[in-house]
Write a protein that holds these residues in place. Structure first.
Motif, PDB file in Angstrom:
ATOM      1  N   MET A 292       0.843  -1.201   0.000  1.00 41.38           N
ATOM      2  CA  MET A 292       0.000   0.000   0.000  1.00 41.38           C
ATOM      3  C   MET A 292       0.876   1.247   0.000  1.00 41.38           C
ATOM      4  SD  MET A 292      -2.889   1.200   2.768  1.00 41.38           S
ATOM      5  CE  MET A 292      -1.664   1.613   4.015  1.00 41.38           C
ATOM      6  N   THR A 293       0.621   2.159  -0.912  1.00 43.03           N
ATOM      7  CA  THR A 293       1.393   3.386  -1.009  1.00 43.03           C
ATOM      8  C   THR A 293       0.932   4.398   0.029  1.00 43.03           C
ATOM      9  OG1 THR A 293       1.665   3.060  -3.388  1.00 43.03           O
ATOM     10  CG2 THR A 293       2.102   5.258  -2.530  1.00 43.03           C
ATOM     11  N   THR A 294       1.889   5.014   0.706  1.00 42.96           N
ATOM     12  CA  THR A 294       1.570   6.061   1.679  1.00 42.96           C
ATOM     13  C   THR A 294       1.062   7.295   0.949  1.00 42.96           C
ATOM     14  OG1 THR A 294       3.269   5.248   3.184  1.00 42.96           O
ATOM     15  CG2 THR A 294       2.513   7.503   3.518  1.00 42.96           C
ATOM     16  N   ARG A 295      -0.020   7.867   1.446  1.00 41.84           N
ATOM     17  CA  ARG A 295      -0.610   9.065   0.842  1.00 41.84           C
ATOM     18  C   ARG A 295      -0.408  10.242   1.803  1.00 41.84           C
ATOM     19  NH1 ARG A 295      -5.752   9.264   0.318  1.00 41.84           N
ATOM     20  NH2 ARG A 295      -5.986  10.018  -1.822  1.00 41.84           N
ATOM     21  N   ILE A 296       0.285  11.253   1.326  1.00 43.70           N
ATOM     22  CA  ILE A 296       0.593  12.418   2.162  1.00 43.70           C
ATOM     23  C   ILE A 296      -0.077  13.648   1.565  1.00 43.70           C
ATOM     24  CG2 ILE A 296       2.397  13.854   3.153  1.00 43.70           C
ATOM     25  CD1 ILE A 296       4.282  11.498   3.019  1.00 43.70           C
ATOM     26  N   GLY A 297      -0.936  14.273   2.338  1.00 45.94           N
ATOM     27  CA  GLY A 297      -1.662  15.445   1.880  1.00 45.94           C
ATOM     28  C   GLY A 297      -0.860  16.718   2.037  1.00 45.94           C
ATOM     29  N   VAL A 298      -0.996  17.611   1.088  1.00 49.13           N
ATOM     30  CA  VAL A 298      -0.378  18.944   1.139  1.00 49.13           C
ATOM     31  C   VAL A 298      -1.505  19.967   1.015  1.00 49.13           C
ATOM     32  CG1 VAL A 298       1.255  20.551   0.105  1.00 49.13           C
ATOM     33  CG2 VAL A 298       1.745  18.087   0.069  1.00 49.13           C
ATOM     34  N   ILE A 299      -1.661  20.791   2.031  1.00 51.24           N
ATOM     35  CA  ILE A 299      -2.777  21.738   2.065  1.00 51.24           C
ATOM     36  C   ILE A 299      -2.373  23.049   1.402  1.00 51.24           C
ATOM     37  CG2 ILE A 299      -4.422  22.959   3.516  1.00 51.24           C
ATOM     38  CD1 ILE A 299      -3.875  20.844   5.694  1.00 51.24           C
ATOM     39  N   THR A 300      -3.165  23.489   0.438  1.00 46.62           N
ATOM     40  CA  THR A 300      -2.942  24.785  -0.206  1.00 46.62           C
ATOM     41  C   THR A 300      -3.851  25.833   0.421  1.00 46.62           C
ATOM     42  OG1 THR A 300      -2.295  23.788  -2.315  1.00 46.62           O
ATOM     43  CG2 THR A 300      -3.065  26.073  -2.374  1.00 46.62           C
ATOM     44  N   PHE A 301      -3.231  26.909   0.872  1.00 41.66           N
ATOM     45  CA  PHE A 301      -3.930  28.071   1.406  1.00 41.66           C
ATOM     46  C   PHE A 301      -3.772  29.227   0.420  1.00 41.66           C
ATOM     47  CE2 PHE A 301      -2.596  25.449   4.912  1.00 41.66           C
ATOM     48  CZ  PHE A 301      -3.627  25.508   5.837  1.00 41.66           C
ATOM     49  N   PRO A 302      -4.631  30.236   0.452  1.00 43.11           N
ATOM     50  CA  PRO A 302      -4.385  31.421  -0.375  1.00 43.11           C
ATOM     51  C   PRO A 302      -3.035  32.039   0.001  1.00 43.11           C
ATOM     52  CG  PRO A 302      -6.608  31.458   0.529  1.00 43.11           C
ATOM     53  CD  PRO A 302      -5.886  30.357   1.235  1.00 43.11           C
ATOM     54  N   GLY A 303      -2.130  32.087  -0.943  1.00 40.49           N
ATOM     55  CA  GLY A 303      -0.797  32.622  -0.676  1.00 40.49           C
ATOM     56  C   GLY A 303       0.257  31.552  -0.463  1.00 40.49           C
ATOM     57  N   SER A 304      -0.121  30.277  -0.508  1.00 43.07           N
ATOM     58  CA  SER A 304       0.889  29.213  -0.437  1.00 43.07           C
ATOM     59  C   SER A 304       1.807  29.295  -1.656  1.00 43.07           C
ATOM     60  CB  SER A 304       0.225  27.835  -0.400  1.00 43.07           C
ATOM     61  OG  SER A 304      -0.469  27.624   0.814  1.00 43.07           O
ATOM     62  N   LEU A 305       3.110  29.098  -1.435  1.00 44.84           N
ATOM     63  CA  LEU A 305       4.075  29.164  -2.529  1.00 44.84           C
ATOM     64  C   LEU A 305       4.766  27.835  -2.776  1.00 44.84           C
ATOM     65  CD1 LEU A 305       5.902  32.542  -1.775  1.00 44.84           C
ATOM     66  CD2 LEU A 305       4.003  32.144  -3.333  1.00 44.84           C
TER      67      LEU A 305
ATOM     68  N   VAL B 134      -1.160  14.178  -2.186  1.00 42.81           N
ATOM     69  CA  VAL B 134      -2.588  14.440  -2.343  1.00 42.81           C
ATOM     70  C   VAL B 134      -2.828  15.923  -2.089  1.00 42.81           C
ATOM     71  CG1 VAL B 134      -4.909  13.902  -1.519  1.00 42.81           C
ATOM     72  CG2 VAL B 134      -3.153  12.107  -1.571  1.00 42.81           C
ATOM     73  N   ALA B 135      -3.337  16.636  -3.089  1.00 35.79           N
ATOM     74  CA  ALA B 135      -3.609  18.063  -2.948  1.00 35.79           C
ATOM     75  C   ALA B 135      -4.883  18.266  -2.137  1.00 35.79           C
ATOM     76  CB  ALA B 135      -3.738  18.717  -4.316  1.00 35.79           C
ATOM     77  N   LEU B 136      -4.788  19.083  -1.085  1.00 34.53           N
ATOM     78  CA  LEU B 136      -5.929  19.404  -0.240  1.00 34.53           C
ATOM     79  C   LEU B 136      -6.146  20.912  -0.239  1.00 34.53           C
ATOM     80  CD1 LEU B 136      -5.110  17.058   2.787  1.00 34.53           C
ATOM     81  CD2 LEU B 136      -6.689  16.600   0.900  1.00 34.53           C
ATOM     82  N   TRP B 137      -7.379  21.341   0.030  1.00 33.56           N
ATOM     83  CA  TRP B 137      -7.759  22.754  -0.065  1.00 33.56           C
ATOM     84  C   TRP B 137      -8.146  23.292   1.311  1.00 33.56           C
ATOM     85  CZ3 TRP B 137      -6.757  26.654  -2.844  1.00 33.56           C
ATOM     86  CH2 TRP B 137      -7.598  27.768  -2.936  1.00 33.56           C
ATOM     87  N   HIS B 138      -7.710  24.495   1.610  1.00 33.71           N
ATOM     88  CA  HIS B 138      -7.905  25.090   2.937  1.00 33.71           C
ATOM     89  C   HIS B 138      -9.373  25.221   3.328  1.00 33.71           C
ATOM     90  CE1 HIS B 138      -9.313  29.229   1.780  1.00 33.71           C
ATOM     91  NE2 HIS B 138      -8.942  28.728   0.607  1.00 33.71           N
ATOM     92  N   GLY B 139     -10.254  25.356   2.341  1.00 32.92           N
ATOM     93  CA  GLY B 139     -11.662  25.564   2.630  1.00 32.92           C
ATOM     94  C   GLY B 139     -12.463  24.287   2.777  1.00 32.92           C
ATOM     95  N   SER B 140     -11.778  23.142   2.680  1.00 33.54           N
ATOM     96  CA  SER B 140     -12.460  21.857   2.752  1.00 33.54           C
ATOM     97  C   SER B 140     -12.437  21.310   4.177  1.00 33.54           C
ATOM     98  CB  SER B 140     -11.782  20.858   1.805  1.00 33.54           C
ATOM     99  OG  SER B 140     -12.271  19.557   1.984  1.00 33.54           O
ATOM    100  N   HIS B 141     -13.343  20.372   4.448  1.00 34.93           N
ATOM    101  CA  HIS B 141     -13.309  19.621   5.701  1.00 34.93           C
ATOM    102  C   HIS B 141     -12.956  18.163   5.438  1.00 34.93           C
ATOM    103  CE1 HIS B 141     -14.646  22.505   8.743  1.00 34.93           C
ATOM    104  NE2 HIS B 141     -15.462  23.012   7.828  1.00 34.93           N
TER     105      HIS B 141
END
Length: 235
Positions: A1-14, A31-38
């Protein structure tokens, strides 16, 4: 099983895309994640990347610490999920009270960018197990609000309980108290640091080393450590 690591993007993330690439190079699935999500989308670990979230208004990381997804980040951290905060992500972690202390304007009041020597003070966290205590590494640093502060008794506690994860070596670039570059929580699953390991994972793009220009890949150990922590927890 491949490890899945999320990266959260916020407004202004570089540095979210850089973190995703580092995760992929280390052998996990970003895994791309969004700041406005739950929704954390079932990830095994999380990275809060560098940047200037919400323009660093009020205090760096203070608005991002109140983003909707941070409810899930706090819950996941409480359950032991590995969470890494890099630069602005470190600022978010202290503003969200997932790590103690605070980050203030650099002592010289200027933005700094340099390849920074660090000493690994703790190799017992989810993000540092592929290093050895006392090992010196070099990864890029770039910040304007990187001065780590805490009350004297809190600093004594961090030192006494082995929660200082990294310390600046050679030069203190931003006036951080006791040369602290990164810290961990008591459980060792949450780590924050100001330098950027995601910029030192691929030969040709990292810091210079005695072997060759741009060949430094010391940052890769952060991400391979997290993969090992996830695999070990699942075993």
């Amino acid at each position: 099983m491949t490890t899945r690591i999320g990266v959260i993007t916020f407004p202004g993330s570089l540095d979210d895309r850089d973190a995703q690439r580092a995760i992929e190079i280390a052998g996990a699935t970003p895994v791309a994640l969004w700041h406005g999500s739950h929704d954390l989308d079932g990830v095994d670990a999380l990275v809060l990347p560098g940047g200037f979230s919400y323009g660093d208004y009020l205090r760096a990381g203070s608005i991002a610490a109140l983003a909707p997804i941070m409810v899930e980040v706090k819950a996941a951290a409480a359950k032991g999920m590995p969470v890494l905060g890099i630069c602005n992500g470190f600022q978010m972690l202290v503003e969200a009270h997932l790590l103690p202390g605070g980050l203030i304007r650099n002592a010289h009041q200027q933005f700094i960018r340099r390849d920074q020597r660090l000493v690994v003070e703790s190799a017992s966290t989810a993000w540092t197990s592929d290093f050895t205590t006392g090992q010196e590494i070099v990864i890029p640093l770039k910040n304007a609000d990187g001065g780590y502060i805490a009350a004297d008794d809190e600093l004594d506690r961090l030192e006494g309980e082995g929660l200082v994860a990294f310390r600046y070596a050679g030069v203190n670039p931003n006036g951080s108290l006791r040369d602290i570059a990164g810290i961990a929580n008591e459980r060792g699953n949450v780590v924050g640091l100001m330098p950027h390991p995601e910029h030192a994972v691929e030969e040709g793009f990292g810091p210079n080393t005695p072997a060759a220009m741009r060949s430094g890949i010391d940052g890769l150990g952060f991400f391979t450590s997290a993969i090992a922590a996830v695999v070990g927890a699942a075993a």
